[in-house]
Design an enzyme around this catalytic site. Structure first.
Site, PDB file in Angstrom:
ATOM      1  N   PRO A 144       0.785  -1.233   0.000  1.00  0.00           N
ATOM      2  CA  PRO A 144       0.000   0.000   0.000  1.00  0.00           C
ATOM      3  C   PRO A 144       0.819   1.286   0.000  1.00  0.00           C
ATOM      4  O   PRO A 144       0.258   2.362  -0.137  1.00  0.00           O
ATOM      5  CB  PRO A 144      -0.811  -0.118   1.299  1.00  0.00           C
ATOM      6  N   ASP A 157       3.820   1.343 -11.645  1.00  0.00           N
ATOM      7  CA  ASP A 157       2.661   2.236 -11.620  1.00  0.00           C
ATOM      8  C   ASP A 157       3.084   3.549 -10.999  1.00  0.00           C
ATOM      9  O   ASP A 157       3.962   3.586 -10.127  1.00  0.00           O
ATOM     10  CB  ASP A 157       1.554   1.619 -10.748  1.00  0.00           C
ATOM     11  N   LYS A 217      -1.540   4.376 -14.735  1.00  0.00           N
ATOM     12  CA  LYS A 217      -2.212   5.642 -14.497  1.00  0.00           C
ATOM     13  C   LYS A 217      -2.268   6.008 -13.031  1.00  0.00           C
ATOM     14  O   LYS A 217      -2.113   5.175 -12.153  1.00  0.00           O
ATOM     15  CB  LYS A 217      -3.597   5.643 -15.124  1.00  0.00           C
ATOM     16  N   ASP A 223      -1.631  -5.426  -4.270  1.00  0.00           N
ATOM     17  CA  ASP A 223      -1.445  -6.745  -4.860  1.00  0.00           C
ATOM     18  C   ASP A 223      -1.778  -6.643  -6.349  1.00  0.00           C
ATOM     19  O   ASP A 223      -2.761  -5.993  -6.719  1.00  0.00           O
ATOM     20  CB  ASP A 223      -2.379  -7.762  -4.186  1.00  0.00           C
ATOM     21  N   ILE A 241      -5.432  -7.549  -7.670  1.00  0.00           N
ATOM     22  CA  ILE A 241      -6.656  -6.855  -7.247  1.00  0.00           C
ATOM     23  C   ILE A 241      -6.736  -5.520  -7.970  1.00  0.00           C
ATOM     24  O   ILE A 241      -5.924  -4.623  -7.711  1.00  0.00           O
ATOM     25  CB  ILE A 241      -6.700  -6.701  -5.709  1.00  0.00           C
ATOM     26  N   THR A 286      -2.704  -5.762  -0.101  1.00  0.00           N
ATOM     27  CA  THR A 286      -3.636  -4.900  -0.815  1.00  0.00           C
ATOM     28  C   THR A 286      -4.137  -3.757   0.082  1.00  0.00           C
ATOM     29  O   THR A 286      -4.108  -3.862   1.313  1.00  0.00           O
ATOM     30  CB  THR A 286      -4.798  -5.746  -1.382  1.00  0.00           C
ATOM     31  N   MET A 315     -11.237   2.687  -5.664  1.00  0.00           N
ATOM     32  CA  MET A 315     -11.583   3.643  -6.730  1.00  0.00           C
ATOM     33  C   MET A 315     -13.026   4.124  -6.556  1.00  0.00           C
ATOM     34  O   MET A 315     -13.789   4.218  -7.517  1.00  0.00           O
ATOM     35  CB  MET A 315     -11.394   2.990  -8.114  1.00  0.00           C
TER      36      MET A 315
END
Ligand code: SAH
Length: 254
Positions: free
Chosen positions: A18, A41, A63, A96, A99, A124, A176
């Site tokens: 995280p 990322d 993104k 992770d 996910i 995650t 999200m």
């Protein structure tokens, strides 16, 4: 000249956790130290990237929130090209990889090209968020299951089994979910969800600027207005008072 198939090292898909580098697995840290190419990322922070070896080339792809993104086809092309050139490629994703990480979109073309891959699991965001509020994601007598949801999918707001989610005692972690919060709230209340249902938003879980916002289903959308960083919405969970004292406790112990 491209290497022969036998010289191609498996591409590693590594979960970066995280955010706090302490929450990386040892395997992830070792893989980072050994990689030639790290395609990461944008959400992966400098503390984690610092664990890459001096030989590594770091390339930001993917993104960030609703910001600019590298097309998936371009990411795949990079992975394939570097792997075929005999480089040790590490694809680093937040949390992770499996996910909401578009993992299959990247492993599929590798499998088709006959290139091996390995997945290194990561912590995650929802697991880190629950830890931050001192809560358990499951509890005997409360919830026998946990749902991991996205607020958005490729078509827009993601549809869910709202009737089941609206039942008392349900726990769901929404990723999200900031832009979808009003939609989620509306759907849940339409299906009989209690407006007083406890909800906690954890922004920047595990990072020094982590923020915890305890709210209710009724007040959820309003709470998110000033949440700028990545956030998980924990539906059906309230922070434990003891957890909120943790940062001070940590400071006292260090
Ligand atoms: N693969 C990632 C999720 C990627 S989707 C994982 O397993 O965690 C991106 C979403 O993850 C963000 O919109 C947010 O909902 C969540 N997220 C990622 N890092 C986070 C963090 N440190 N704190 C809170 N939420 C986070």
């Amino acid at each position: 000249m491209p290497s022969s198939q036998s010289e191609i090292a498996p591409v590693l898909f590594v979960g970066a956790g995280p955010g706090d580098p302490d929450l990386l697995t040892l395997r992830a840290a070792r893989a980072l130290a050994a990689a030639d190419i790290v395609l990461h990322d944008r959400l992966v922070g400098p503390g984690v990237l610092a664990l890459a070896g001096p030989q590594a080339t770091l390339i930001a792809v993917g993104k960030e929130g609703f910001g600019p993104s590298t097309p998936q086809t371009e990411i795949i092309a990079l992975i394939l090209a570097f792997a075929r050139a005999g480089r040790r490629v590490l694809r680093l994703k937040g949390g992770d990889c499996g996910i909401f990480g578009r993992l299959d979109e990247e492993t599929g073309p590798l499998a088709e090209a006959g290139i091996g891959y390995e997945i290194v699991p990561g912590i995650t965001a929802s697991v880190a968020a629950a830890a931050a509020i001192g809560q358990s994601l499951t509890r005997r007598g409360r919830n026998t299951g946990l749902r991991i949801l996205t607020g958005h999918d490729a078509e827009g707001f993601a549809d869910q089994d709202w009737r089941a989610l609206a039942q008392p005692g349900q726990v769901a972690a929404i990723y999200m979910g900031k832009k979808a919060a009003r939609f989620v709230q509306g759907r849940l209340m339409m299906h009989g969800g209690d407006p007083a249902t406890e909800v906690t938003v954890v922004e920047n879980a595990s990072l020094p600027h982590q923020r915890i916002v305890a709210t209710t289903l009724a007040a959820l959308p309003g709470c998110l207005e000033d949440v700028a960083g990545p956030a998980v919405i924990l539906l059906g969970l309230a922070p434990r008072a003891a957890a909120l004292a943790l940062p001070e406790l940590k400071e006292a112990l260090s």
